[in-house]
Design a protein around this motif. Sequence first.
Motif, PDB file in Angstrom:
ATOM      1  N   THR A 145       0.816  -1.092  -0.096  1.00 17.23           N
ATOM      2  CA  THR A 145      -0.045  -0.042   0.008  1.00 17.23           C
ATOM      3  C   THR A 145       0.943   1.459   0.223  1.00 17.23           C
ATOM      4  O   THR A 145       1.784   1.349   0.839  1.00 17.23           O
ATOM      5  CB  THR A 145      -0.975  -0.049   1.166  1.00 17.23           C
ATOM      6  OG1 THR A 145      -1.772  -1.367   1.423  1.00 17.23           O
ATOM      7  CG2 THR A 145      -1.945   1.196   1.306  1.00 17.23           C
ATOM      8  N   PHE A 146       0.518   2.175  -0.755  1.00 13.28           N
ATOM      9  CA  PHE A 146       1.218   3.571  -0.949  1.00 13.28           C
ATOM     10  C   PHE A 146       0.126   4.568  -0.626  1.00 13.28           C
ATOM     11  O   PHE A 146      -0.635   4.902  -1.482  1.00 13.28           O
ATOM     12  CB  PHE A 146       1.910   3.742  -2.196  1.00 13.28           C
ATOM     13  CG  PHE A 146       3.099   2.789  -2.900  1.00 13.28           C
ATOM     14  CD1 PHE A 146       4.358   2.941  -2.154  1.00 13.28           C
ATOM     15  CD2 PHE A 146       2.659   1.702  -3.548  1.00 13.28           C
ATOM     16  CE1 PHE A 146       5.314   1.960  -2.783  1.00 13.28           C
ATOM     17  CE2 PHE A 146       3.567   0.973  -3.813  1.00 13.28           C
ATOM     18  CZ  PHE A 146       4.740   1.069  -3.514  1.00 13.28           C
ATOM     19  N   GLY A 147       0.112   5.018   0.754  1.00 10.70           N
ATOM     20  CA  GLY A 147      -0.737   5.932   1.247  1.00 10.70           C
ATOM     21  C   GLY A 147      -2.233   5.266   1.036  1.00 10.70           C
ATOM     22  O   GLY A 147      -2.642   4.293   1.634  1.00 10.70           O
ATOM     23  N   ALA A 148      -3.170   5.901   0.319  1.00  5.91           N
ATOM     24  CA  ALA A 148      -4.456   5.410  -0.119  1.00  5.91           C
ATOM     25  C   ALA A 148      -4.564   4.444  -1.162  1.00  5.91           C
ATOM     26  O   ALA A 148      -5.715   3.968  -1.386  1.00  5.91           O
ATOM     27  CB  ALA A 148      -5.568   6.568  -0.260  1.00  5.91           C
ATOM     28  N   VAL A 149      -3.341   4.245  -1.934  1.00  2.00           N
ATOM     29  CA  VAL A 149      -3.313   3.446  -2.799  1.00  2.00           C
ATOM     30  C   VAL A 149      -2.970   2.057  -2.823  1.00  2.00           C
ATOM     31  O   VAL A 149      -1.785   1.676  -2.059  1.00  2.00           O
ATOM     32  CB  VAL A 149      -2.446   4.032  -4.303  1.00  2.00           C
ATOM     33  CG1 VAL A 149      -2.536   2.740  -5.432  1.00  2.00           C
ATOM     34  CG2 VAL A 149      -3.062   5.474  -4.497  1.00  2.00           C
TER      35      VAL A 149
END
Length: 511
Positions: free
Chosen positions: A15-19
């Motif tokens: 997960t990258f932040g909200a992605v």
Amino acid sequence: MSQSPILEMRNISKTFGAVRALKDVSLSVLPGELHALMGENGAGKSTLMKILSGAYTADPGGTVIIEGHSRTEAAGSVAVIYQELSLAPNLTVAENMFLGREIANRGILNRSATLERAQPILDRLGVHFDARSKVGDLSLGERQMVEIARALTTDARLIVMDEPTTSLSARETERLFEVIARLKSHGIAIIYISHRMEEVYALADRCSVLRDGVYIGTLDRSELSAQKLVSMMVGRDLDSFYKKGHIASPDHTGTPLLSVRDMSDGGLVKGCSFDLYRGEVLGIAGLVGSGRTELARLIYGADPRTSGTVAIDGRDIDTSSPRAALDAGVAYLTEDRKKLGLFLDMSISDNVNVGVIERDAKSGGRLDFRAAARRANDAIKALAVKAPTARMPVGGLSGGNQQKVLIARLLETGPKVVILDEPTRGVDVGAKSEIYKLIDGLARKGVGVVMISSELAEIIGVADRVLVMREGHIAGQVPAQLGQAISQEAIMELSTGSVSEPATATEGAMQ
């Protein structure tokens, strides 16, 4: 082949932040296996491989096991060869192979020991250069062999190859395949990332597919087919790829939109003549080195010509330079988007607008940045460029989205004729489908399209007719008569010279 995996990646998420780039992905690779990894750009392939290499850390709950050990314990067992090679051209092959792990005595590089350890690895690969060669003197294919040799210096048991043939010639690609077979015979496993299905068919023992960060499935060699792979990658059938929406066959009875006569460069390209009609997609095929790109660059004025004229709607035009060609209505998409097409450090907006920036000049030469922003945002929407904002640097986009930005720049010039040189090289199947639709849309609007491609299936599916080049001249046209079917066999016969050329080859090209 042993059934005990050399690699097991279990329940990998990232997960990258909200992605969420990866969602519970699992992958296993066997010793001595070539395991193809496919998916559209943005599917999660690179993220998964960066977790394998240790560049990224997976979200809690995922595990990476290499030969029974955790990834950190077996870090030296994995080597990644990226699409952009990372070699020092001023150093020797041996020095590059041990770069960062130099063999030294009391802090002084031991050159003789470096050569002694490097040469047997090169001999094992069967290369035609030695450890003393300067990397800067090697071809691109040979440099790739140096990257593989460097991987073997770490005793890697698993090698990841990311789009390894993108910039290789046919002979260099064959040589790479021979080396891959040799590596497999020594039990080394290979994860092979490629958009080229014919390579996957030729090499893969198994093929796994990711889509939108999710593992879709794995096919054994006996199950591989274009239909299955495309359906798994993009969620739709292959049959939808090449459907032409424009009216069946352009009218060849009137004045040609584009007429090229006696185009030569005094070297490879010799006396090429052809016509292109309004709303037509004209393919140009031929083997590597046949002169396809060279002809396109002559027409566009990117290279000097020794003879030749270009006419639009029956009137000769000035194409002595790219600027003159653009002003006359001829646009050219280079085959090398990174080196010759895009400004990678600049934004999407700047790249889209660079060809028409003078339109926004206000009194005193001031630019209208709002107009430029609107143009860029409209292009992003129209071409479905996947980017969070038009201010994003183009270098951060996937290959397919970079190509769309470059195409958007050309379309902003309002061309009458568009020359596309390998427009789908290095892009995934989803982006290819969108580019085909774009080409079809241009033809429906009456734009003339010249499309150069090395993929026969692509050029047969998209083009209305095909010119075939061999050794710098137009060897003939397929189909020989309008209204007939375009066949791969006919293209290859003209490309290789395995049949006699028609006496009216040039005339046929101008029909």
